[in-house]
Design an enzyme around this catalytic site. Structure first.
Site, short mmCIF file in Angstrom:
data_model
loop_
_atom_site.label_atom_id
_atom_site.label_comp_id
_atom_site.label_asym_id
_atom_site.label_seq_id
_atom_site.Cartn_x
_atom_site.Cartn_y
_atom_site.Cartn_z
N ASN A 43 -0.69 4.59 15.43
CA ASN A 43 -0.19 5.96 15.50
C ASN A 43 -0.24 6.62 14.13
O ASN A 43 -1.36 6.76 13.60
CB ASN A 43 1.12 6.13 16.29
CG ASN A 43 2.30 5.31 15.90
OD1 ASN A 43 2.29 4.10 15.98
ND2 ASN A 43 3.36 5.95 15.50
N ASP A 44 0.85 7.03 13.56
CA ASP A 44 0.79 7.93 12.40
C ASP A 44 -0.03 7.42 11.21
O ASP A 44 0.10 6.25 10.84
CB ASP A 44 2.20 8.17 11.83
CG ASP A 44 3.23 8.46 12.89
OD1 ASP A 44 2.88 8.56 14.07
OD2 ASP A 44 4.41 8.57 12.51
N GLN A 60 0.57 3.38 11.04
CA GLN A 60 1.48 2.71 11.96
C GLN A 60 0.64 1.86 12.91
O GLN A 60 -0.29 2.37 13.56
CB GLN A 60 2.28 3.75 12.76
CG GLN A 60 3.30 4.47 11.94
CD GLN A 60 4.47 3.56 11.59
OE1 GLN A 60 5.37 3.33 12.39
NE2 GLN A 60 4.46 3.02 10.38
N SER A 107 7.06 5.01 9.60
CA SER A 107 6.20 5.85 8.74
C SER A 107 6.75 6.13 7.36
O SER A 107 7.97 6.14 7.14
CB SER A 107 5.94 7.19 9.44
OG SER A 107 4.99 7.00 10.45
N ARG A 167 14.34 9.38 9.23
CA ARG A 167 13.11 8.62 8.92
C ARG A 167 11.98 9.46 8.31
O ARG A 167 12.10 10.65 8.14
CB ARG A 167 12.60 7.94 10.19
CG ARG A 167 12.33 8.86 11.36
CD ARG A 167 11.83 8.06 12.56
NE ARG A 167 11.64 8.87 13.74
CZ ARG A 167 12.58 9.07 14.68
NH1 ARG A 167 13.77 8.51 14.57
NH2 ARG A 167 12.32 9.84 15.71
N ASP A 168 10.90 8.72 8.00
CA ASP A 168 9.60 9.28 7.58
C ASP A 168 9.63 9.95 6.20
O ASP A 168 9.31 11.14 6.05
CB ASP A 168 9.08 10.29 8.64
CG ASP A 168 9.05 9.68 10.04
OD1 ASP A 168 9.02 8.44 10.14
OD2 ASP A 168 9.05 10.44 11.02
N GLU A 221 10.37 14.93 12.81
CA GLU A 221 9.71 13.73 12.34
C GLU A 221 8.67 14.12 11.30
O GLU A 221 8.20 15.26 11.27
CB GLU A 221 9.03 13.01 13.52
CG GLU A 221 10.03 12.49 14.54
CD GLU A 221 9.40 11.53 15.56
OE1 GLU A 221 9.94 10.45 15.77
OE2 GLU A 221 8.36 11.89 16.15
C1 FRU Z 1 6.02 9.63 14.84
C2 FRU Z 1 6.97 8.44 14.72
C3 FRU Z 1 7.74 8.47 13.42
C4 FRU Z 1 8.08 7.02 13.23
C5 FRU Z 1 6.87 6.34 13.76
C6 FRU Z 1 7.13 5.02 14.46
O1 FRU Z 1 4.97 9.39 15.71
O2 FRU Z 1 7.85 8.42 15.82
O3 FRU Z 1 8.86 9.32 13.41
O4 FRU Z 1 8.31 6.71 11.89
O5 FRU Z 1 6.26 7.21 14.68
O6 FRU Z 1 5.93 4.38 14.80
#
Ligand code: FRU
Length: 478
Positions: A43-44, A60, A107, A167-168, A221
């Site tokens: 993902n991210d 991710q 992330s 987060r992030d 996020e």
């Molecule tokens: C966004 C998210 C972030 C988190 C990550 C987890 O897609 O939900 O907020 O850090 O993915 O994989």
């Protein structure tokens, strides 16, 4: 703190990748020039940075299946942002603050400090009191092998911020100080919280940089802050914004605010100036397609601001077939950002030009892209609010423009459950389409509007046909 456990977990993941790599590479929907993980789920994009002569991508990553689970950080390097070399995973869950099957190393971002490559990420765990997220540090001398800081976590959720909504972290340096912006929530309203540090280990709260009053959701996020052509931009991914007919059509949104004198709460030196925390109404979405979320930007040594997004959306209702092939998702191509006329234009980086193999000539007004992989440019389009145009892509996908509305629509299984997405646009004069087996990126008017979508052609090749008036059409096999 267990250095050994992280090494063990990385080795275990590498073995899994080794065992599955060959089979997964043969998947029907594997893409050719978009960045994917070698196996499993991505993902991210995380930690995008140019460090010691190379571009680093972290992401991710769940190496074990085509579904989101137990987050690791994958890692790859490149000299041109187009051709990538995979490196061993950078981070794996191993500590009391990040070791959980439904948590892990979430992330974050990267920065150079003291000659080392520093990562700041969100450790997510659940030790019986619900999910807890806190910001953590890892560093590396060689840019390949990382060690988690023994004093982790370095930033925890303050009173009033739910621990599962914090987060992030996105880090940058201004003068001699490091700054981090984190996504959070308070009293049901989304926030971007600002922290500062001089050593990357000790962090002090500066202020709530911006806050939703409900209109921009309960959680942001992946926040990001950067300057572009003299404007300061705050990018966020709001959750909890109701969909509208022509905006916010996906389950979660991704876009930016252009700060104004009235809305900024920190001055140009990132010192807190005032308490007003509203953001103005001008939230602009990055991408109007079905599959775009959690982008991150970084600056190249030459000062180009590059954005890369995840070509996917969490909790989407439509499916994406490659899970059957043991992998899922990819990132968008890197896009260069430019401020123009009150918004940000995004264009595929020029380095992508080197992928143009051979020009495709039309056959009965159609362009056949072998293996569904190519680029098309329709320029000098005579489309206005009164003249309609349409690009037919494969069997059941079309991009049309009529009465000021761009529509991307699927009418068969090539959309795997995707229906229609629209975008308002005064006039369309140019359309650039990047196709790559199971992904489509559409750039309108040199990046004024972008639409990204997964696509699953039933046949191997893709036929594209343009209905309307254009001065120039070019197509390349990529
Ligand atoms: C966004 C998210 C972030 C988190 C990550 C987890 O897609 O939900 O907020 O850090 O993915 O994989």
């Amino acid at each position: 703190m267990s250095k050994e456990l992280m090494i063990e977990r990385i080795e275990k993941a590498q073995k899994e990748i080794e065992a599955k790599r060959e089979k997964i590479q043969q998947g029907k929907f594997r893409q050719n020039y978009h960045f994917m993980a070698e196996t499993g789920w991505i993902n991210d994009p995380n930690g995008l940075i140019y460090f010691k002569g190379k571009y680093h991508f972290f992401y991710q990553y769940n190496p074990y299946s085509g579904f989101w689970d137990c987050m690791h950080w994958g890692h790859a390097v490149s000299e041109d942002m187009i051709h990538w070399e995979y490196l061993p995973l950078a981070l794996a869950p191993s500590e009391v603050y990040d070791d959980h099957l439904k948590g892990g190393c979430f992330s974050g971002s990267a920065i150079e400090h003291d000659g080392k490559l520093f990562l700041i990420y969100t450790g997510t765990c659940n030790n019986g009191n619900g999910f807890e997220q806190a910001q953590c540090i890892a560093y590396s001398e060689d840019g390949i092998h990382f060690e988690k800081y023994e004093g982790n976590p370095v930033i925890t959720a303050p009173e009033g911020v739910p621990t599962d909504l914090f987060r992030d972290p996105k880090v940058w340096k201004h003068d001699d100080t490091y700054y981090v912006v984190c996504g959070a929530s308070q009293n049901g309203f989304a926030q971007a919280r600002l922290y500062k540090s001089t050593d990357m280990f000790h962090w002090e709260f500066v202020n709530v940089l911006a806050e939703s009053r409900g209109e921009w959701g309960y959680m942001w996020e992946c926040p990001d802050i950067f300057a572009l052509d003299g404007h300061r931009i705050l990018a966020v991914c709001p959750q909890g914004v109701p969909s509208e007919a022509e905006q916010y059509q996906n389950i979660y949104q991704s876009g930016y605010f252009i700060e104004t004198e009235e809305t900024r709460t920190v001055d140009a030196s990132f010192k807190g100036t005032k308490e007003t925390r509203t953001v103005d109404a001008s939230f602009i979405e990055w991408d109007m397609g079905f599959d775009f979320y959690a982008p991150q930007t970084f600056e190249t040594p030459a000062g180009r601001r590059i954005l890369i997004g995840w070509a996917g959306v969490p909790d989407a209702e439509y499916s994406s077939n490659p899970t059957n092939e043991g992998w899922q998702h990819s990132l968008t191509v890197p896009r260069e950002l430019r401020y123009h006329n009150g918004k940000i234009y995004q264009l595929p980086i020029r380095e992508l030009g080197q992928l143009r193999k051979k020009e495709i000539l039309p056959e009965k007004e159609s362009y056949v892209l072998d293996n569904g992989c190519g680029e098309l440019i329709f320029d000098g389009i005579a489309a206005s609010s009164s003249a309609a145009i349409c690009v037919q892509i494969g069997t059941g996908c079309s991009l049309s423009y009529e009465k000021g509305l761009v529509t991307l629509q699927f009418t068969d299984d090539s959309g795997a459950g995707r229906g229609k997405r629209v975008a308002r646009c005064e006039a369309v004069h140019k359309i650039q389409i990047l196709m790559d087996v199971s992904i489509l990126e559409i750039y309108i008017n040199d990046g004024e509007i972008v639409m990204t979508s997964r696509i699953f052609f039933p046949e191997k090749d893709a036929t594209v046909r343009f209905l309307g008036q254009a001065e120039m059409i070019q197509a390349w096999q990529l």
